[in-house]
Design a protein around this motif. Sequence first.
Motif, PDB file in Angstrom:
ATOM      1  N   PRO A 135       0.958  -1.243  -0.307  1.00 14.27           N
ATOM      2  CA  PRO A 135       0.174   0.037   0.173  1.00 14.27           C
ATOM      3  C   PRO A 135       0.763   1.227   0.337  1.00 14.27           C
ATOM      4  N   ASN A 137      -0.360   4.040   0.980  1.00 13.81           N
ATOM      5  CA  ASN A 137      -1.668   4.487   1.939  1.00 13.81           C
ATOM      6  C   ASN A 137      -1.782   3.656   2.664  1.00 13.81           C
ATOM      7  N   ILE A 138      -2.115   3.439   4.326  1.00 18.51           N
ATOM      8  CA  ILE A 138      -2.284   2.650   4.814  1.00 18.51           C
ATOM      9  C   ILE A 138      -3.743   2.301   4.754  1.00 18.51           C
ATOM     10  N   ALA A 141      -6.231   2.260   2.162  1.00 16.21           N
ATOM     11  CA  ALA A 141      -6.283   0.626   2.142  1.00 16.21           C
ATOM     12  C   ALA A 141      -6.848   0.455   2.995  1.00 16.21           C
ATOM     13  N   ALA A 149      -3.218  -6.021   0.619  1.00 18.02           N
ATOM     14  CA  ALA A 149      -2.372  -4.444   1.010  1.00 18.02           C
ATOM     15  C   ALA A 149      -3.016  -4.647   2.708  1.00 18.02           C
ATOM     16  N   VAL A 150      -4.088  -4.498   3.108  1.00 19.95           N
ATOM     17  CA  VAL A 150      -4.181  -4.683   5.082  1.00 19.95           C
ATOM     18  C   VAL A 150      -3.204  -5.810   4.727  1.00 19.95           C
ATOM     19  N   PHE A 153       0.031  -5.069   5.480  1.00 21.30           N
ATOM     20  CA  PHE A 153       0.725  -4.483   6.104  1.00 21.30           C
ATOM     21  C   PHE A 153       0.576  -4.832   7.970  1.00 21.30           C
TER      22      PHE A 153
END
Length: 409
Positions: A135, A137-138, A141, A149-150, A153
């Motif tokens: 991601p 930008n978390i 996401a 993406a999550v 992270f």
Amino acid sequence: MKLLKSLLKLKLHWQILIAFILAILFGIFFKEQVIYVSWMGDIFLRLLRMIVIPLILSSIISGLVNIGSGGSLGRLGLKTFGYYLTTSTFAIIVGLALVNIIRPGVGMDITSVAVDDSISIERPPISEVFINIVPDNIFHALASNDFLAVIFFALLAGIFISKMDKKNNLILSNFFNAFFELFMKITLFVIKLAPLGIFGLIVKVVAEQEDFGNMVSSLGIFMLTVILGILIHSLITLPLITRFIGKAKPFKHLNNVKTTLITAFSTASSAASLPLNMKETHENSGVSHKITNFTIPIGTTINMDGTAIYISAVVMFIAQAQGAVMGLQEQILILVIALMSSIGTAGVPMASLVIITIVLEVLGLPLELIALVLPVDRILDMFRTTTNVWGDSCCAVVVAKSEGEDLNV
Ligand code: ASP
């Protein structure tokens, strides 16, 4: 009133079964009235979707901090990914074999297929699917339900929390453990509403099928091929793996997670079934949170056995209808692309259609022919999602047994 009271006293799976049968009858006989009840399904789905991203985040992080860093994480990761890749490959081989034997697309008259110009499916190139796992930008996401993406992270956060010094490690571990507990509690509450939700969802699906007879006759053989592949994989391949590699009782486990499977069938969404799958695999089959928190959320996104069968079957079906010859080389290509691209499919209804367009494009087959399978996609989605979810749950059992856990199955 009395009837309602005794219905409420029944076990949840009986309530769901009754709701299911009533929904089919309602959908057939009261088509006009469906809008008065289908909202229950929409609300149930919204509730499930509401909890899924926080649940993925907290379960993976809390799972990882409880595993701790070092060897055991690497071992679990290897087993989980190994299981997922192997079962998906088996699934695709079954799908390809069946379409080669039954040949549902051969001789099909595709000139009569009205190509629907309104179908516009967004197709990210396959390389982008992989780049987007990271991601930029978390928060974006999280807010846009970007599962891969999550997960990426959450894996990073879990690994590095384990590497922090004791004081801060404890603060964050406690926080994510508590966060996870909160969302499991909300899950338990949502599950109680499952009979109403499932009633609302099934009523709508039944009422929306315009012409059952026509659908079944024109695409019947294709549907049967896919369903046969799904049954072989769910009732033979996965149970054999669970039995001989996991040394567990697959059909007892199947019985333990039946509410999850009915939910997967009704919602056609692995993501929506995730909370129940984690609960039932843990509570009924006895797999520890340490394992369910790691294997099931990851499997929900990257392990889609039913979808893999479907993708390979659709592509071959379209090729047969087109008269295109698919030799061994092309079929190996289908296997590799279906495997890679199914990793990037979201666990939401009809997500495979996006992937199928990617595979068709790579193979140089006309994209419009996807219209051939659209009338039966929703029905088959229910079957393939059930297999997707069942595969994740079996993985949790196999990995737990291999880690020496004492299960009820
Ligand atoms: N609906 C499927 C799932 O959620 C994905 C798909 O095959 O479309 O697992």
